[in-house]
Design an enzyme around this catalytic site. Structure first.
Site, mmCIF file in Angstrom:
data_model
loop_
_atom_site.group_PDB
_atom_site.id
_atom_site.type_symbol
_atom_site.label_atom_id
_atom_site.label_comp_id
_atom_site.label_asym_id
_atom_site.label_seq_id
_atom_site.Cartn_x
_atom_site.Cartn_y
_atom_site.Cartn_z
ATOM 1 N N ASP A 47 0.849 -1.189 0.000
ATOM 2 C CA ASP A 47 0.000 0.000 0.000
ATOM 3 C C ASP A 47 0.884 1.239 0.000
ATOM 4 O O ASP A 47 2.039 1.172 -0.412
ATOM 5 C CB ASP A 47 -0.921 -0.039 1.234
ATOM 6 C CG ASP A 47 -2.287 0.585 0.975
ATOM 7 O OD1 ASP A 47 -2.351 1.815 0.775
ATOM 8 O OD2 ASP A 47 -3.281 -0.154 0.957
ATOM 9 N N HIS A 86 -3.721 6.120 3.337
ATOM 10 C CA HIS A 86 -4.412 4.878 2.974
ATOM 11 C C HIS A 86 -3.818 3.644 3.644
ATOM 12 O O HIS A 86 -4.531 2.842 4.261
ATOM 13 C CB HIS A 86 -4.383 4.733 1.455
ATOM 14 C CG HIS A 86 -5.311 3.716 0.892
ATOM 15 N ND1 HIS A 86 -4.968 2.390 0.764
ATOM 16 C CD2 HIS A 86 -6.565 3.820 0.405
ATOM 17 C CE1 HIS A 86 -5.973 1.725 0.212
ATOM 18 N NE2 HIS A 86 -6.959 2.567 -0.009
ATOM 19 N N ASN A 182 -13.992 0.110 -6.328
ATOM 20 C CA ASN A 182 -15.142 0.923 -5.941
ATOM 21 C C ASN A 182 -15.814 1.549 -7.156
ATOM 22 O O ASN A 182 -15.171 2.266 -7.922
ATOM 23 C CB ASN A 182 -14.709 2.032 -4.980
ATOM 24 C CG ASN A 182 -13.940 1.501 -3.796
ATOM 25 O OD1 ASN A 182 -14.203 0.409 -3.311
ATOM 26 N ND2 ASN A 182 -12.974 2.278 -3.329
ATOM 27 N N SER A 247 -11.305 -0.957 -0.093
ATOM 28 C CA SER A 247 -9.982 -0.846 0.534
ATOM 29 C C SER A 247 -10.063 -1.198 2.008
ATOM 30 O O SER A 247 -9.098 -1.710 2.591
ATOM 31 C CB SER A 247 -9.428 0.572 0.377
ATOM 32 O OG SER A 247 -8.997 0.807 -0.935
#
Length: 402
Positions: A47, A86, A182, A247
Site C-alpha cells: 500500500d 491509505h 469501488n 480498501s
C-alpha cells in the site's frame, strides 16, 4: 475511497471509536477471538506505507521496504500522490492493537504482525506494474503468510511480470487478498489483481449487508463480501477517520484469514481460502454471486467450523491459467513445426467451474476470441440468407404465374 476526519485520538471519548467498529460483533470477529487473535501470523500490506508511530500500531510493523523509489527503506513513510493515509488506515483495521482495553481502533487480527511495503502510484520513479511484482516477491521472501492488496489496476488483465510474482506467492503457500474496487471511483467491474485466479477477492456491503453501490464493484471472481461503509481507522498523526470502500473491506477479510492461519497452522493456503468462502453466509441470486461471491464473511465460522479439506485453490489455478492462456498469446508456430492445434484462449477461471449458468455468460476474453467474429459472420450470414430467400420467392412467384 471516501474519507472524512472523525476526531483526533486525544479528544475522543474512551469507547466511541470501538463502538463504531460494528463489524467486530456483526461478523463474528469477537467470537473468533476466543480461538485465535492472529498470533504468529505475518501479513504484508502492499500500500502507501503503514505508519507504526500511531498509538494503535505500536509494535505491529515488524519489517518493511519501499519499492517506489520515493519512500523510506522501512516502507513506513507515506508515499503516492492520491492518499498517503491509505496504508495506515488499512493496517489499523487489519491489526490495530487499540490504545487501552476497550479504547481505540482494534484490528480484526490484533496479535498479527505486519510488513509494510510502500508503493507509489502517481510517482515517476518506478513503473507501477513493476512495483507490484517487486512488492509481492519481497513480501514472500520476508515471511508473509498473507498479502493484503487494497488496490486495483482497473483492467481485467495484468502484465506477465505479475504471472511470476503471484505464482511465486501461491507456490510458497501465501494467501493473497485483493479489493474488488469501488464503483464510486470509476471501477465498474473488478480489475486485476482481483481478476487473477487464486486470489481471494473482496466485495463490499453496507451496514445492512447489502451490496454497496458506491463502495464495491462486481464480477465473477469475487470470493466473499465484507463491510465497506462507515468504517473507522487511524491515520498518521493519531487522527481517526471515517471511510468507505473495498480498501477497508479487504483488510477485514485479510484479518480473518490471519485468524484462520493462527488457529489452524497445519492448513495450506488453499484450505485457508476454502474455510473463508465455504463458511460465508450466502447472499444474492446464485453461489457464487457477482455481487457477493460466496456470501458475507463469517469470522467465527471460518475459524471454528469443521470444514473438509480441498485439493486445489477454490478461487482458481493461476499456474494452469498461465500455461494455457500465455501459450495462446504466443506467436503461432508454422504448420510443419507443430503436431497439435494451438490451444484456444480461455477466460479467467471462475470460482466454481461447475456453475452451469455462468458457463453460458461470455467473458471479455471469449468475446475477443470468438464473439466478435461470430457477430460479424452472423450479420453477413443473415444478410445473405435474406437475399437468398427473396430470390427464391421471386422465382417461385414467376413459376406460379406461368
Amino acid at each position: 475511497m471516501a474519507v472524512s476526519v472523525l476526531i483526533p485520538a486525544g479528544a475522543a471519548r474512551a469507547d466511541s471509536i470501538r463502538d463504531d467498529q460494528y463489524w467486530l460483533a456483526d461478523y463474528g470477529v469477537e467470537q473468533a477471538w476466543q480461538t485465535s487473535r492472529g498470533a504468529g501470523v505475518t501479513v504484508a500490506v502492499i500500500d502507501t506505507g503503514v505508519d507504526s508511530s500511531v498509538a494503535e500500531l505500536e509494535g505491529v510493523v515488524v519489517d518493511g521496504t519501499d519499492v517506489s523509489g520515493q519512500g523510506s527503506s522501512d516502507g513506513q513513510t507515506p508515499v503516492g500522490t492520491d492518499d498517503p493515509t491509505h496504508g495506515t488506515l488499512v493496517g489499523s483495521i487489519l491489526a490495530g492493537r487499540g490504545t487501552a482495553p476497550g479504547d481505540g481502533v482494534v484490528g480484526v487480527a490484533p496479535e498479527a504482525s505486519l510488513l509494510s511495503v510502500s508503493v507509489g502510484f502517481g510517482t515517476d520513479a518506478v513503473d507501477s506494474d513493476t512495483q507490484i511484482a517487486d512488492a509481492v516477491r519481497w513480501s514472500v521472501d520476508h515471511g508473509a503468510d498473507v498479502i493484503n492488496m487494497s488496490l486495483t489496476r482497473n483492467t481485467l488483465d495484468w502484465p506477465t511480470s505479475w504471472d511470476d510474482a503471484f505464482l511465486y506467492a501461491m507456490e510458497n503457500d501465501v494467501v493473497v487478498v485483493a479489493a474488488a474496487g469501488n464503483r464510486g471511483s470509476g471501477t465498474t467491474e473488478v480489475g486485476a489483481p482481483a481478476t487473477m485466479p487464486g486470489v481471494l477477492t473482496v466485495a463490499g456491503v453496507d451496514r445492512s449487508g447489502t451490496a454497496s453501490f458506491d463502495a464495491s464493484s462486481q464480477g465473477i471472481t469475487i470470493g466473499v463480501a465484507a463491510p465497506s461503509e462507515k468504517l473507522v481507522g487511524v491515520g498518521p498523526g493519531d487522527i481517526h477517520y471515517s471511510w468507505s470502500g473495498t480498501s477497508g473491506a479487504t483488510p477485514i477479510v485479510a484479518g480473518i484469514v490471519a485468524l484462520v492461519r493462527g488457529a489452524h497452522p497445519e492448513l495450506d493456503a488453499d484450505d485457508v481460502i476454502n474455510r473463508v468462502i465455504s463458511t460465508a453466509t450466502p447472499r444474492g441470486t446464485s453461489t457464487p454471486d457477482p455481487l457477493y461471491g460466496y456470501g458475507l464473511v463469517d469470522a467465527a465460522a471460518a475459524v471454528q467450523s469443521t470444514v473438509p479439506a480441498v485439493e486445489a485453490n477454490p478461487m482458481g489455478d493461476l499456474a494452469e491459467w498461465i500455461r494455457v492462456h500465455r501459450r495462446a498469446e504466443a506467436p503461432a508456430a508454422s504448420p510443419a513445426a507443430t503436431t497439435e492445434p494451438a490451444p484456444a484462449p480461455v477466460p479467467t477461471p471462475q470460482a466454481d467451474r461447475g456453475d452451469r449458468l455462468q458457463a453460458l455468460v461470455p467473458t471479455v476474453e471469449s468475446m475477443r476470441s470468438t464473439g466478435i467474429p461470430l457477430i460479424v459472420f452472423g450479420v453477413f450470414g443473415g444478410a445473405l440468407a435474406a437475399v437468398g430467400w427473396g430470390a427464391w420467392r421471386q422465382v417461385r412467384r414467376r413459376r406460379d404465374q406461368e
